[in-house]
Every structure is written in C-alpha cells, then in structure tokens.
Write a protein that holds these residues in place. Structure first.
Motif, PDB file in Angstrom:
ATOM      1  N   MET A   1      64.852  46.798 -32.249  1.00  0.00           N
ATOM      2  CA  MET A   1      64.280  46.171 -31.057  1.00  0.00           C
ATOM      3  C   MET A   1      64.782  44.745 -30.930  1.00  0.00           C
ATOM      4  O   MET A   1      65.161  44.117 -31.912  1.00  0.00           O
ATOM      5  CB  MET A   1      62.751  46.189 -31.114  1.00  0.00           C
ATOM      6  N   LYS A   2      64.784  44.247 -29.675  1.00  0.00           N
ATOM      7  CA  LYS A   2      65.250  42.885 -29.404  1.00  0.00           C
ATOM      8  C   LYS A   2      64.074  41.934 -29.380  1.00  0.00           C
ATOM      9  O   LYS A   2      62.911  42.321 -29.217  1.00  0.00           O
ATOM     10  CB  LYS A   2      65.963  42.847 -28.050  1.00  0.00           C
ATOM     11  N   LEU A   3      64.382  40.639 -29.546  1.00  0.00           N
ATOM     12  CA  LEU A   3      63.373  39.599 -29.361  1.00  0.00           C
ATOM     13  C   LEU A   3      62.863  39.646 -27.934  1.00  0.00           C
ATOM     14  O   LEU A   3      63.558  40.120 -27.018  1.00  0.00           O
ATOM     15  CB  LEU A   3      63.994  38.220 -29.614  1.00  0.00           C
ATOM     16  N   ASP A   4      61.650  39.150 -27.716  1.00  0.00           N
ATOM     17  CA  ASP A   4      61.162  39.067 -26.345  1.00  0.00           C
ATOM     18  C   ASP A   4      62.009  38.056 -25.572  1.00  0.00           C
ATOM     19  O   ASP A   4      62.786  37.286 -26.154  1.00  0.00           O
ATOM     20  CB  ASP A   4      59.677  38.700 -26.300  1.00  0.00           C
ATOM     21  N   LYS A   5      61.872  38.046 -24.259  1.00  0.00           N
ATOM     22  CA  LYS A   5      62.763  37.241 -23.401  1.00  0.00           C
ATOM     23  C   LYS A   5      62.737  35.763 -23.750  1.00  0.00           C
ATOM     24  O   LYS A   5      63.778  35.101 -23.796  1.00  0.00           O
ATOM     25  CB  LYS A   5      62.380  37.452 -21.933  1.00  0.00           C
ATOM     26  N   LYS A   6      61.549  35.232 -24.013  1.00  0.00           N
ATOM     27  CA  LYS A   6      61.429  33.807 -24.302  1.00  0.00           C
ATOM     28  C   LYS A   6      62.158  33.442 -25.592  1.00  0.00           C
ATOM     29  O   LYS A   6      62.971  32.506 -25.633  1.00  0.00           O
ATOM     30  CB  LYS A   6      59.955  33.397 -24.405  1.00  0.00           C
ATOM     31  N   LEU A  41      59.582  31.405 -35.482  1.00  0.00           N
ATOM     32  CA  LEU A  41      59.891  31.688 -34.074  1.00  0.00           C
ATOM     33  C   LEU A  41      58.819  32.601 -33.487  1.00  0.00           C
ATOM     34  O   LEU A  41      58.314  32.370 -32.383  1.00  0.00           O
ATOM     35  CB  LEU A  41      61.269  32.336 -33.961  1.00  0.00           C
ATOM     36  N   LEU A  42      58.444  33.632 -34.232  1.00  0.00           N
ATOM     37  CA  LEU A  42      57.426  34.574 -33.776  1.00  0.00           C
ATOM     38  C   LEU A  42      56.028  33.962 -33.787  1.00  0.00           C
ATOM     39  O   LEU A  42      55.133  34.431 -33.099  1.00  0.00           O
ATOM     40  CB  LEU A  42      57.457  35.836 -34.643  1.00  0.00           C
ATOM     41  N   LEU A  43      55.857  32.898 -34.584  1.00  0.00           N
ATOM     42  CA  LEU A  43      54.574  32.180 -34.625  1.00  0.00           C
ATOM     43  C   LEU A  43      54.533  31.014 -33.640  1.00  0.00           C
ATOM     44  O   LEU A  43      53.562  30.274 -33.581  1.00  0.00           O
ATOM     45  CB  LEU A  43      54.330  31.633 -36.040  1.00  0.00           C
ATOM     46  N   ASN A  44      55.627  30.853 -32.865  1.00  0.00           N
ATOM     47  CA  ASN A  44      55.751  29.738 -31.922  1.00  0.00           C
ATOM     48  C   ASN A  44      55.677  28.388 -32.629  1.00  0.00           C
ATOM     49  O   ASN A  44      55.143  27.411 -32.106  1.00  0.00           O
ATOM     50  CB  ASN A  44      54.669  29.807 -30.834  1.00  0.00           C
ATOM     51  N   ASN A  45      56.238  28.351 -33.833  1.00  0.00           N
ATOM     52  CA  ASN A  45      56.312  27.106 -34.600  1.00  0.00           C
ATOM     53  C   ASN A  45      57.778  26.708 -34.691  1.00  0.00           C
ATOM     54  O   ASN A  45      58.549  27.326 -35.414  1.00  0.00           O
ATOM     55  CB  ASN A  45      55.714  27.314 -36.000  1.00  0.00           C
ATOM     56  N   GLN A  46      58.152  25.657 -33.976  1.00  0.00           N
ATOM     57  CA  GLN A  46      59.563  25.287 -33.872  1.00  0.00           C
ATOM     58  C   GLN A  46      59.972  24.138 -34.803  1.00  0.00           C
ATOM     59  O   GLN A  46      61.094  23.667 -34.743  1.00  0.00           O
ATOM     60  CB  GLN A  46      59.887  24.897 -32.415  1.00  0.00           C
ATOM     61  N   ASN A  47      59.064  23.661 -35.636  1.00  0.00           N
ATOM     62  CA  ASN A  47      59.373  22.520 -36.500  1.00  0.00           C
ATOM     63  C   ASN A  47      60.113  22.987 -37.755  1.00  0.00           C
ATOM     64  O   ASN A  47      59.572  23.002 -38.847  1.00  0.00           O
ATOM     65  CB  ASN A  47      58.081  21.781 -36.885  1.00  0.00           C
ATOM     66  N   ASP A 137      77.563  42.369 -30.615  1.00  0.00           N
ATOM     67  CA  ASP A 137      77.141  43.699 -30.169  1.00  0.00           C
ATOM     68  C   ASP A 137      75.622  43.884 -30.191  1.00  0.00           C
ATOM     69  O   ASP A 137      75.081  44.682 -29.413  1.00  0.00           O
ATOM     70  CB  ASP A 137      77.793  44.790 -31.032  1.00  0.00           C
ATOM     71  N   ASN A 138      74.936  43.212 -31.089  1.00  0.00           N
ATOM     72  CA  ASN A 138      73.472  43.361 -31.166  1.00  0.00           C
ATOM     73  C   ASN A 138      72.772  42.004 -31.316  1.00  0.00           C
ATOM     74  O   ASN A 138      71.784  41.885 -32.028  1.00  0.00           O
ATOM     75  CB  ASN A 138      73.082  44.309 -32.308  1.00  0.00           C
ATOM     76  N   PHE A 139      73.326  41.005 -30.638  1.00  0.00           N
ATOM     77  CA  PHE A 139      72.788  39.637 -30.732  1.00  0.00           C
ATOM     78  C   PHE A 139      71.299  39.610 -30.321  1.00  0.00           C
ATOM     79  O   PHE A 139      70.917  40.132 -29.278  1.00  0.00           O
ATOM     80  CB  PHE A 139      73.582  38.696 -29.815  1.00  0.00           C
ATOM     81  N   GLY A 140      70.498  39.010 -31.183  1.00  0.00           N
ATOM     82  CA  GLY A 140      69.072  38.896 -30.885  1.00  0.00           C
ATOM     83  C   GLY A 140      68.244  40.097 -31.275  1.00  0.00           C
ATOM     84  O   GLY A 140      67.027  40.126 -31.066  1.00  0.00           O
ATOM     85  N   GLU A 141      68.895  41.085 -31.890  1.00  0.00           N
ATOM     86  CA  GLU A 141      68.148  42.270 -32.319  1.00  0.00           C
ATOM     87  C   GLU A 141      67.406  41.979 -33.623  1.00  0.00           C
ATOM     88  O   GLU A 141      67.943  41.357 -34.536  1.00  0.00           O
ATOM     89  CB  GLU A 141      69.109  43.446 -32.517  1.00  0.00           C
ATOM     90  N   ILE A 142      66.163  42.447 -33.689  1.00  0.00           N
ATOM     91  CA  ILE A 142      65.337  42.206 -34.868  1.00  0.00           C
ATOM     92  C   ILE A 142      65.482  43.348 -35.861  1.00  0.00           C
ATOM     93  O   ILE A 142      65.370  44.519 -35.495  1.00  0.00           O
ATOM     94  CB  ILE A 142      63.846  42.062 -34.482  1.00  0.00           C
ATOM     95  N   LEU A 143      65.750  42.991 -37.107  1.00  0.00           N
ATOM     96  CA  LEU A 143      65.736  43.952 -38.202  1.00  0.00           C
ATOM     97  C   LEU A 143      64.453  43.694 -38.987  1.00  0.00           C
ATOM     98  O   LEU A 143      64.312  42.660 -39.649  1.00  0.00           O
ATOM     99  CB  LEU A 143      66.969  43.756 -39.091  1.00  0.00           C
ATOM    100  N   ASP A 144      63.517  44.613 -38.871  1.00  0.00           N
ATOM    101  CA  ASP A 144      62.184  44.409 -39.468  1.00  0.00           C
ATOM    102  C   ASP A 144      61.776  45.673 -40.225  1.00  0.00           C
ATOM    103  O   ASP A 144      60.914  46.442 -39.791  1.00  0.00           O
ATOM    104  CB  ASP A 144      61.174  44.067 -38.366  1.00  0.00           C
ATOM    105  N   ILE A 145      62.401  45.874 -41.380  1.00  0.00           N
ATOM    106  CA  ILE A 145      62.235  47.105 -42.151  1.00  0.00           C
ATOM    107  C   ILE A 145      60.804  47.273 -42.644  1.00  0.00           C
ATOM    108  O   ILE A 145      60.277  48.390 -42.717  1.00  0.00           O
ATOM    109  CB  ILE A 145      63.211  47.105 -43.353  1.00  0.00           C
ATOM    110  N   TYR A 146      60.131  46.157 -42.968  1.00  0.00           N
ATOM    111  CA  TYR A 146      58.812  46.237 -43.606  1.00  0.00           C
ATOM    112  C   TYR A 146      57.655  45.809 -42.690  1.00  0.00           C
ATOM    113  O   TYR A 146      56.608  45.393 -43.154  1.00  0.00           O
ATOM    114  CB  TYR A 146      58.814  45.405 -44.891  1.00  0.00           C
TER     115      TYR A 146
END
Length: 477
Positions: A1-6, A41-47, A137-146
């Motif tokens: 799956m890809k990251l959300d748009k933002k 990034l997923l926690l909206n913490n950019q520091n 080819d898959n830029f921004g795609e999330i690899l989240d096996i666990y």
C-alpha cells in the motif's frame, strides 16, 4: 500500500529522497527509509534530526555518489556495512540489508548479508519496522510486514519477532521499549513487558554509556515518572539505579508515618516540566537534581520521640553522593555535576525561608550561596511541593512569591549575587603592611559576614573601616 496523499506529498517534495531513489535505480538496488522517520511521519511528528535508510546492496557505492552530490563527507564502517553523513544538520544513516546472530554472553553480532525482509526482522519494535520505498517504480509504497501501522493506531509497543530473542540480541531494547512507551504515551504489549521482566539481568552486558543515553531520554520525557515506574515494575531500575529503590516504602512508629520518598521523588521530577520552559539549557540537569534531591534520605532517616521521622543532613550528604552517581552513569564530571551538587545542597534553604518570617540576612546568604543557579533552585523547590493538601500547597506557593519578591528587593539594594568583596587580600596586606597569613583570611571573612548580616553596606568605605577595626582587635588579643 502507498502512503496517504498528505504524507506521500511530503516525501515527494523532499529532493533528498528523490535523489537517493534515483541513485538506487541506477545501481539496480532497493532503497527504503526505515525506522523512526516512517513512524514519526505516521504520527505527524516532523521533528526528525536523523534518518535511517536500508539498501539491498552496494551501500558504499550509493553513499559515495550521494555524498558528492550533496558536497558532504561520508564515513564508511566497512565491518558493519553502514555509512553516515550529515546534510542540512540532519544525520543520514545507511545500512546494507543484513541479518545478525548473537552469542549468549556477547553484544557483538555475527553479521551476514540478507534481504530487505530479513533486515526488517531484526528491527526492535513493529512501529520501527515500517519502511517506505524510494525506488521510482514503487516510490512511497509502505512495506509493513509486522502491522506496525496498526500498532501505531492502537498505541502499542511490541517486538516483530519473539521478544525473548529481540531482547537477548540487544538488551538495550528493553530500555528503549520503556522509553518509547514514555515518549509516545503508548502501552507495552503484555508479552513484551513479561519478556523484559524475565530478561532484565541481561542488561548488565550493555555499556553504561548506552544505558545512560536511554535513561536521559526517559528523564527528558514530559512525565518521566511513567518510564521510571516501568523501570521499577520490570526490575530494571534495581539493576541500573539501586539507590533510587532505597527511597521506596513507608515506615511507621508510634502511629507516625513518613511519606514514600520514591513516589515523592518521581512527582518532583514530573513537576519540573510544568514549571520550567522546555528550552531551559539546564533542563536535563535540573531533572537530575530533582531525581537526586532526596537521595540521602535512606541514609539519614531517624525517628525521634516527640518529633517524629527526621532526615537531618540529607541535603549535605546527598550533595556528597552526586559525584559517585555521576561517575557510575558516565555523566560529565564538570560544571554540570557541580550544578546538580549545589542544587541538592541548597534545596531546603528556600523552603525554610517560606516557612518563617523572612529576614534580610537570610535572603543575603541565599543570594550569596546560590549565585547564578538561584532561578533554577526556586524551580526545584517549587517542584518539591507535592502535598495532597491543596491549602498547604497554596500557602507554600504564596510564601514563595514573597521570598522571590524579597530576593529581588535585597539584590537590587545590596548587589550580593555574583558578589566580589569590596576589598581583597592584597588590599589588606598592602594597607596594613602584613605578610600573607591566617589573619588576612580572618579579616576577609569578618567583612563578608558583616555584609551578609547587614551590619555594613557592600561598599569599599565601610569595608575598610571594619578592616581597621578588626586589625586593632587582633593586635590586642
């Protein structure tokens, strides 16, 4: 799956990520962002001050090409298959996908090349095992096996593999689990926390420097008591900081009890954040002072009839314990240590002033002794008010405001902070035609005491008058 748009947009607009992906494509290797950056990034913490990358192969080639494009220096660690460089004050860490195996009594792994999936297997927690592809080819795609994204959503800390293996491989991860739970306000999964308890003794093979780094990060959390309590509950605290464990418990005699000084200490450390600005340059060391301000109470505890439980001298004895604790934790034995020593030594002084009628003499002596740590001393003393009695807290805080006002008034009048004597030993020897002797020290001390007691003003004229007076007294004695 890809990251959300933002989040995908944030990744796409970062030219560094596009550059790394482009180099990886030319080298025909896979490249992923891994670890803390995807999590934050997923926690909206950019520091973020450091970013970790994993590549399937040719880590040195990719790093050298990138360093030339960024015009920065790259450090290559050949034995570990890792590289490091700085870019715009951000640490960039690259690792070639690897798997590790450990012996029971060693933290030095045997390292072998591996697939991206095998590299992810060795990550500490599921929330840090999320990867983002940088290849075109898959830029921004999330690899989240666990299913780390799910654990982020549910605020759970757990290991990708069996926690016993994860913690055995690197026991520091037990402290990291507690630190992440504290920082992120997450819960540690039951199986994972149980594994920390059963593997706690393995922390002893970890270097003190690494332990101290994690311990300091726990102290710098908004509510360090969460992490400190978890360290206690898992048994880790008794191994890495047994002096704190001695603060625990309540003794009762003749139906008189004292407070639990462990609970009180943790509350004081938490209170620091509610009072002090997070940009305070001394924040870490102020929290260390809060943690250690009552450290000598177990040594000084005594029950006295008609008085109750006492801890006489715990301020003085506590300040003397600081150096040994700093040495043990490999903390700097410099002005930082002296700062903590001084705060522990003086932490009862403003409290005593807040209980009684304030005299100018007591204020002068506090100004003289505290010097440049006065503001932080008052912060520590305010944090030290942990009574459950709201009226008592209100009264103490009102009295502290009076103390602060009086400190300002006396300092403006007498200029005691950063005090230098109006005359020095050389002045006395020259004017009285005396050699260097104990009499010089005596006269200097008499002048200092007279100024602090308000008997003379803090100026050269009155200091000289007292000098001659004391000299005449010495000649007659």
């Amino acid at each position: 799956m890809k990251l959300d748009k933002k989040n995908l947009k944030d990744i796409e607009k970062n030219s560094l990520f596009k550059e790394i992906g482009s180099i990886a494509d030319k080298l025909k290797i896979e490249a992923y962002i891994v670890g803390g950056y995807p999590r934050d990034l997923l926690l909206n913490n950019q520091n973020k001050q450091d970013i970790d990358f994993v590549v399937s192969d040719k880590v040195n080639d990719l790093s050298q090409i990138l360093s030339k494009k960024l015009n920065t220096k790259v450090t290559i660690f050949k034995n570990f298959g890792t590289t490091h460089m700085m870019h715009e004050n951000i640490e960039l860490n690259f690792v070639e996908a690897r798997k590790e195996s450990y012996k029971d009594n060693s933290r030095n792994p045997d390292i072998k090349k591996a697939t991206i999936k095998e590299d992810i297997d060795r990550r500490d927690f599921t929330i840090n095992a999320i990867s983002i592809s940088l290849n075109k080819d898959n830029f921004g795609e999330i690899l989240d096996i666990y299913n780390g994204q799910n654990d982020i959503k549910n605020k759970i800390i757990k290991t990708p593999l069996d926690p016993d293996k994860t913690f055995s491989d690197d026991p520091l991860r037990m402290l990291r689990a507690i630190r992440f739970a504290n920082q992120l306000n997450f819960q540690i999964e039951a199986k994972t926390i149980a594994s920390v308890k059963s593997n706690k003794n393995r922390i002893q093979i970890i270097s003190q420097e690494r332990i101290t780094t994690e311990f300091n990060k726990i102290l710098m959390c908004k509510n360090p008591s969460t992490g400190l309590n978890l360290l206690d509950q898992t048994g880790l605290l008794n191994i890495i900081f047994p002096e704190l464990i001695l603060l625990k418990g309540i003794d009762t005699k003749n139906n008189i009890s004292h407070k639990d000084n462990f609970i009180h200490t943790l509350k004081v450390v938490d209170n620091i954040n509610d009072i002090v600005n997070e940009n305070n340059k001394n924040l870490l060391w102020l929290k260390w002072a809060a943690l250690l301000h009552d450290i000598a109470k177990p040594k000084t505890k005594k029950f006295i009839e008609n008085i109750g439980w006492t801890f006489y001298g715990h301020d003085v004895i506590g300040s003397r314990m600081i150096k040994k604790i700093f040495q043990k934790f490999k903390l700097p034995l410099n002005e930082k240590m002296k700062y903590v020593e001084k705060l522990v030594l003086l932490h009862l002084r403003p409290i005593a002033l807040a209980k009684v009628e304030i005299t100018d003499s007591a204020i002068r002596r506090l100004l003289f002794d505290a010097q440049d740590i006065l503001e932080d001393l008052l912060i520590l003393c305010t944090a030290d008010i942990t009574s459950k009695n709201e009226q008592k807290i209100k009264k103490y805080k009102q009295n502290y405001e009076l103390v602060k006002k009086k400190l300002k008034e006396v300092e403006e009048k007498d200029k005691i902070r950063n005090w230098k004597p109006p005359i020095n030993g050389n002045n006395i020897m020259k004017l009285l035609k005396l050699p260097q002797s104990k009499e010089i020290g005596y006269i200097l001390n008499e002048i200092k005491e007279a100024i602090l007691d308000g008997k003379i003003k803090n100026n050269k004229k009155e200091a000289l008058e007292l000098m001659y007076q004391k000299y005449e007294e010495l000649k007659k004695s």
